[in-house]
Design an enzyme around this catalytic site. Structure first.
Site, PDB file in Angstrom:
ATOM      1  N   HIS A  34     -12.179  -6.842  -5.447  1.00  0.00           N
ATOM      2  CA  HIS A  34     -11.226  -7.510  -4.096  1.00  0.00           C
ATOM      3  C   HIS A  34     -11.782  -6.753  -2.817  1.00  0.00           C
ATOM      4  CE1 HIS A  34      -8.122  -8.459  -7.152  1.00  0.00           C
ATOM      5  NE2 HIS A  34      -8.721  -9.686  -7.021  1.00  0.00           N
TER       6      HIS A  34
ATOM      7  N   GLU B  53      -9.949  -3.689  -0.604  1.00  0.00           N
ATOM      8  CA  GLU B  53      -9.590  -2.551  -1.339  1.00  0.00           C
ATOM      9  C   GLU B  53     -10.537  -1.510  -1.251  1.00  0.00           C
ATOM     10  OE1 GLU B  53      -8.478  -4.054  -5.256  1.00  0.00           O
ATOM     11  OE2 GLU B  53      -7.051  -5.382  -4.406  1.00  0.00           O
TER      12      GLU B  53
ATOM     13  N   ARG C 287      -9.618 -10.944   0.425  1.00  0.00           N
ATOM     14  CA  ARG C 287      -9.420 -10.527  -0.872  1.00  0.00           C
ATOM     15  C   ARG C 287     -10.417 -11.355  -1.785  1.00  0.00           C
ATOM     16  NH1 ARG C 287      -5.664  -9.325  -5.212  1.00  0.00           N
ATOM     17  NH2 ARG C 287      -5.693 -10.763  -6.679  1.00  0.00           N
TER      18      ARG C 287
ATOM     19  N   HIS D 153      -9.269  -0.946  -8.455  1.00  0.00           N
ATOM     20  CA  HIS D 153      -8.557  -1.591  -7.534  1.00  0.00           C
ATOM     21  C   HIS D 153      -7.589  -0.829  -6.766  1.00  0.00           C
ATOM     22  CE1 HIS D 153      -9.238  -5.908  -9.303  1.00  0.00           C
ATOM     23  NE2 HIS D 153      -9.756  -5.146 -10.023  1.00  0.00           N
TER      24      HIS D 153
ATOM     25  N   GLU E 107      -5.334   0.980 -10.377  1.00  0.00           N
ATOM     26  CA  GLU E 107      -4.948   0.708  -9.009  1.00  0.00           C
ATOM     27  C   GLU E 107      -4.712   1.935  -8.332  1.00  0.00           C
ATOM     28  OE1 GLU E 107      -4.389  -2.145  -7.436  1.00  0.00           O
ATOM     29  OE2 GLU E 107      -4.109  -3.576  -9.102  1.00  0.00           O
TER      30      GLU E 107
END
Lengths: 251, 197
Positions: free
Chosen positions: A25, A28, A83, A153, A227
């Site tokens: 993405h 990020e 994104r 991510h 994440e």
């Protein structure tokens, strides 16, 4: 085609592989930063750090620093919060698919949109996007040797296990959870940053077509989405002074 | 609750948005009625921060804003690299507080928000003691992943509840398709001058 870094200690025994990709993405940014850091750290310390050298004796590392290159460049030049990828749709009036909804794992079933203008547009079909196709083909060709699939991510401070498309646990759920919990504990041990661990559908939200789910369904036993920092205060625009600690703790 | 809706029982801790310092615990119940209507919330919190300390901090921030020689303006807070100019921190803090009221109105049982970035801010000088700001804020919507652009008008005086008015455009990337809606822009609030708040 894409380029990735392979880090291997030469040896005559075949080794298992750990795959890490960053930057699926575009917005990020801490993710590609981490992959670069990771490679640097390994290369700088493999001779002197016993953990790293032992690691490399038995495993090869494959690192793809930016999977969604077009999107990433676009987020630097035009739209910081972009994104998706940048492939043209609808005669060039709309761009990009969410590459993490484009893999062939219950594609198109939940948490997606079939509308190109959506940020979770899953593409025109599983692996419709060149980026997805290139990565999937490569991983498929090596799947019997890949022990662990990691995709990086932000944000959220989570270690996510399969699946996103269903709450039914994967066959090796206990092992997946145990390894993830140990990783989270080691991460917290560095700077106190707390990470939650669990299946995507349970602790985040439902979604189909993710690379993590797909990697697991083709037989890669350990498959995780990380994440990274933070939990929303800065979100995607994480300050530069947090790059180093984030990378160090994730290491 | 059959026939009625979904009721959630919550126990959670809170922390300072900026520093991460523990700020107390809360107990709450949230009932989402079966028919789409705003949820019914009951909540009780314990605050660890001393009221006097909060008042003093507010006053400090307020005085800082009032003593500027010209109206405060800014763009991209934080910037692409996560930096916030120290002079603009109070303005960002107000945006966080104001956006939370937008999020409160917009969130549902399945939709949540975070403040992704303050796209622009402009101060409007008032004759009374209130400070007033015009913002374009970008909200990150979960789980759709959309970025929502909202125009927010905010007025603040320490000791008074924040006054917030907002208007959000439809997801920004839909605008790209040429629907022509300019509502999310930082254009001056021509129609809303004066006694808005």
């Amino acid at each position: 085609t894409f380029t990735f870094s392979q880090i291997s200690q030469p040896s005559n025994k075949p080794k298992k592989i750990i795959w890490v990709d960053c930057g699926i993405h575009a917005r990020e940014w801490i993710s590609p930063a981490f992959c670069q850091w990771f490679v640097k750290e390994i290369l700088q310390n493999y001779k002197t750090d016993p953990k790293i050298s032992r690691f490399l004796q038995n495993l090869d590392l494959y690192v793809l620093p930016v999977l969604n290159i077009d999107g990433y460049i676009y987020s630097w030049e035009k739209d910081r919060l972009w994104r998706k990828s940048r492939s043209p749709y609808e005669n060039g009036t709309c761009h990009g698919a969410d590459l993490n909804r484009n893999f062939n794992s219950s594609w198109g079933s939940v948490g997606v949109s079939f509308n190109c203008s959506s940020d979770v547009f899953c593409g025109s079909g599983p692996e419709s996007e060149p980026e997805t196709r290139a990565v999937a083909q490569f991983i498929r060709s090596k799947k019997s040797d890949i022990l662990c699939y990691l995709t990086i991510h932000s944000y959220g401070q989570l270690i996510l296990t399969p699946y996103g498309s269903t709450t039914k646990p994967p066959s090796n759920n206990e092992e997946l959870m145990q390894v993830a919990k140990e990783a989270a504990a080691a991460l917290t041990g560095k700077y106190g940053t707390s990470y939650k661990v669990g299946s995507t559908a349970l602790i985040l939200y439902s979604n189909s077509g993710s690379s993590r789910d797909w990697a697991h369904t083709i037989g890669i036993p350990l498959s995780y989405t990380f994440e990274l920092r933070d939990t929303g205060t800065h979100g995607f625009v994480l300050p530069a002074n947090q790059i180093q600690p984030t990378c160090e703790e994730t290491m | 609750i059959p026939e009625s809706g979904h009721k959630y029982y919550l126990q959670f801790s809170t922390e300072d948005y900026r520093t991460g310092e523990d700020a107390g615990n809360c107990l709450a119940t949230v009932l989402y009625p079966k028919k789409q209507s705003p949820p019914v919330v009951s909540i009780k919190c314990s605050h660890t921060k001393d009221q006097k300390e909060i008042q003093e901090e507010d006053n400090r921030i307020y005085q800082g804003i009032r003593h500027q020689s010209k109206p405060i303006t800014g763009n991209n807070i934080p910037d692409s690299y996560g930096n916030i100019e120290p002079a603009l921190e109070p303005v960002w803090a107000l945006a966080v507080a104001g956006s939370s009221s937008i999020m409160w109105e917009k969130s549902t049982e399945t939709l949540g928000y975070f403040l992704a970035q303050v796209k622009s801010v402009r101060q409007w000088i008032r004759k009374d003691d209130f400070t007033e700001f015009d913002y374009t804020v970008l909200l990150h919507e979960i789980p759709t992943q959309e970025i929502l652009s909202c125009h927010m008008r905010l007025a603040w005086l320490p000791g008074h509840p924040l006054k917030v008015k907002h208007f959000c455009a439809s997801p920004s990337h839909a605008v790209e398709e040429g629907s022509g809606a300019e509502s999310g822009s930082a254009a001056g609030p021509a129609a809303e001058k004066g006694a808005l708040l």
